[in-house]
Design a protein around this motif. Structure first.
Motif, PDB file in Angstrom:
ATOM      1  N   VAL A  47      -1.911  -4.262   7.686  1.00  0.00           N
ATOM      2  CA  VAL A  47      -2.460  -4.563   6.358  1.00  0.00           C
ATOM      3  C   VAL A  47      -3.306  -3.384   5.871  1.00  0.00           C
ATOM      4  CG1 VAL A  47      -4.023  -6.074   5.071  1.00  0.00           C
ATOM      5  CG2 VAL A  47      -2.401  -7.059   6.695  1.00  0.00           C
ATOM      6  N   GLY A  48      -4.097  -2.810   6.773  1.00  0.00           N
ATOM      7  CA  GLY A  48      -4.930  -1.665   6.407  1.00  0.00           C
ATOM      8  C   GLY A  48      -4.118  -0.449   6.011  1.00  0.00           C
ATOM      9  N   VAL A  49      -3.023  -0.190   6.720  1.00  0.00           N
ATOM     10  CA  VAL A  49      -2.173   0.962   6.389  1.00  0.00           C
ATOM     11  C   VAL A  49      -1.493   0.745   5.041  1.00  0.00           C
ATOM     12  CG1 VAL A  49      -0.154   2.313   7.093  1.00  0.00           C
ATOM     13  CG2 VAL A  49      -1.820   1.584   8.802  1.00  0.00           C
ATOM     14  N   GLY A  50      -1.048  -0.487   4.772  1.00  0.00           N
ATOM     15  CA  GLY A  50      -0.459  -0.779   3.464  1.00  0.00           C
ATOM     16  C   GLY A  50      -1.445  -0.523   2.339  1.00  0.00           C
ATOM     17  N   HIS A  51      -2.699  -0.900   2.562  1.00  0.00           N
ATOM     18  CA  HIS A  51      -3.749  -0.665   1.560  1.00  0.00           C
ATOM     19  C   HIS A  51      -3.994   0.827   1.358  1.00  0.00           C
ATOM     20  CE1 HIS A  51      -7.648  -0.573  -0.392  1.00  0.00           C
ATOM     21  NE2 HIS A  51      -8.174   0.007   0.674  1.00  0.00           N
TER      22      HIS A  51
END
Length: 566
Positions: A127-131
């Motif tokens: 989720v953090g990488v997508g953000h």
């Protein structure tokens, strides 16, 4: 009697309302009006018409939302990045069994058995990488538009301008880049799989992520929704599904001719987009931005790299006719901090000596369970398969998580405590019980190779295996895999013995922000390391008896002395 001030105010307000109402009906506000039958009716009619007119004006001034933003973005509260908004399509991807599976896979593999705070999973990292992928690509687009508005000599043509489709695809690639991780992350693809399937083709978690991404899209029928949000899922011309999978696989090394098409998903004018999620050219990508910050947070280690500052100064520049993501020349120190953080994390956590012992034990337990016909994973069409075959079946691989060790430990066929010669599954359960009771494999010793001996690691490993075999007791278990393991721990800046900054990273100057260039090593600093790679050879003894451990230490010391003297 003179009119009171508040009455004057009400009168003026009424006149204004009547004027607006007249404008709405196309009448002249200064012309003659037909008097309403009463003051109350006059006020009501004027107020209604004025409100209707104002509503129409407001509605006409609201810009129509593009289809990329029809629905409200959902907000996630992340401990690393704070409140982050994700596109509805990203939320739909997150709410699938294939993505939710990542909740059950530890980010640091066996690290949780050493660092109590390392309980985070691949789910929150993804989720953090997508953000961050969205933050970086949007920042690059803002710089492109700013460059065009300032009417400078553009470093790019219209074909290279980032559009909404590109932004959404980059976010999806960042979100799904780790879908293919197996149990305990790199333990499965880096340690278990090469031994369980030695004759099979090379298999990495990036390949598995593409495999699982296809399964996620098809199993949840996401193509119509992707088309609804403007993505192209069919055909060969800039197919967005192809683009996403290429970004998950990672950027190619930049050694192709300029006129050769590098990728299928996008033209060469947008090849810089492939450097955002998995940058194989210099290792500077949002995947590392997130796991450096997240791992440091959970491990209790200081992170010296500021990824937010990198995003602020990143822009697309022309480098010898090809576009690349470049950073400001003054940001070189910040980037060296990033690679220093990487090296520090590998030394203090990722390749910690005890963590490595735990992961060898997990790998051994999985190998034992893989040999037992009673331990099977349910696959598609009602069939079953062993652990090493699960990676080829989408349904089976979706079920394969860290929970596999609990399944081994409590399997009905496991009777390790009642048999003098336990089955393979029983032996696997015994290894897991040793982990739980902290009866870990013992570190016999460690050899730090000299700078000039770095390429001799393979020869030293073979020499160690030959000598250690002499310490194995003659009790029937003569296989080295049942007695000891020799591991090579590699510490570097991501490019073996090369400097990733001076050799592979481009910068721009304040006075010419459209042209990228390399900065020679001699112009950087005199304090840079001379060697960017180091190898440590470690030996772990698997047996429990002290006598064989002492014999193994004697053999190890003899080889170590020989290596140091030569």
């Amino acid at each position: 009697m003179s009119k009171l001030p508040f009455m004057m105010g009400r009168y003026k307000w009424l006149v204004k309302v009547l004027s607006v109402g007249a404008e709405c009906k196309g009448e002249d506000p200064n012309g003659e009006h037909k008097k309403p039958t009463s003051t109350k009716q006059q006020n009501t009619t004027a107020h209604t018409e004025a409100k209707k007119c104002l509503d129409e004006k407001v509605e006409n001034n609201i810009p129509k939302k593009p289809r990329f933003y029809i629905e409200e973005h959902k907000v996630f509260n992340d401990p690393i990045h704070g409140h982050i908004k994700l596109h509805p399509l990203l939320v739909k991807i997150i709410d699938t069994p294939q993505f939710q599976r990542l909740r059950k896979i530890k980010q640091l593999g066996g690290g949780y058995y050493v660092f109590p705070g390392a309980s985070h999973n691949r789910f929150e990292h993804s989720v953090g990488v997508g953000h961050l992928a969205g933050e970086l690509v949007k920042a690059l687009r803002a710089k492109q538009l700013e460059e065009l508005e300032q009417e400078q000599e553009p470093s790019m043509d219209s074909e290279s301008l980032i559009n909404d489709r590109d932004v959404l695809c980059v976010q999806i690639a960042g979100l799904c880049h780790d879908l293919g991780h197996g149990p305990f992350s790199h333990v499965f693809d880096g340690m278990f799989n090469p031994q369980a399937d030695p004759k099979g083709e090379k298999w990495e978690h990036e390949d598995a992520s593409i495999f699982m991404f296809d399964h996620l899209v098809n199993d949840n029928n996401l193509k119509p929704l992707m088309n609804h949000y403007g993505l192209i899922t069919e055909g060969d011309n800039e197919n967005d599904l192809v683009f996403i999978k290429e970004m998950i696989k990672g950027s190619l090394k930049n050694n192709s001719p300029q006129n050769e098409k590098l990728y299928k998903g996008r033209n060469n004018e947008k090849s810089f987009l492939y450097e955002i999620v998995a940058n194989k050219q210099n290792g500077i990508d949002v995947d590392k931005f997130d796991y450096f910050a997240r791992d440091c947070h959970h491990l209790g280690i200081q992170n010296n790299f500021d990824h937010r500052r990198f995003i602020v100064f990143a822009r697309v520049c022309n480098v010898d006719g090809q576009l690349h993501i470049c950073s400001r020349d003054k940001e070189m120190a910040n980037l060296y901090d990033m690679f220093h953080t990487r090296n520090s994390l590998h030394r203090r956590a990722y390749q910690h000596r005890v963590k490595m012992a735990v992961e060898i034990m997990i790998k051994d337990a999985l190998l034992k369970a893989n040999q037992d016909p009673h331990f099977q994973i349910k696959s598609s069409e009602g069939k079953t398969c062993c652990l090493s075959e699960a990676k080829r079946d989408k349904e089976a691989y979706t079920k394969l998580t860290d929970e596999v060790i609990e399944q081994i430990l409590h399997h009905d066929a496991c009777s390790c405590s009642n048999e003098s010669t336990p089955s393979s599954l029983g032996e696997a359960a015994q290894i897991i019980e040793r982990i739980m009771s902290r009866d870990l494999y013992q570190l016999v010793g460690e050899i730090k190779l000299k700078k000039e001996d770095q390429e001799k690691a393979e020869d030293v490993t073979k020499r160690l295996k030959t000598e250690l075999a002499k310490a194995i007791p003659k009790d029937g278990k003569q296989d080295e895999n049942d007695n000891f393991e020799v591991k090579v721990a590699k510490f570097d800046y991501g490019k073996k013995n090369e400097d990733p900054i001076s050799n592979y990273t481009y910068f721009y100057s304040k006075f010419n922000p459209t042209i990228g260039f390399k900065i020679p090593r001699e112009e950087v600093s005199n304090l840079l390391p001379e060697c960017f790679s180091e190898k440590h050879i470690r030996v772990y003894w698997k047996r429990r008896d002290d006598k064989s451990l002492e014999d193994a230490k004697k053999c190890f010391k003899a080889v170590k002395k020989e290596v140091e003297e030569n």
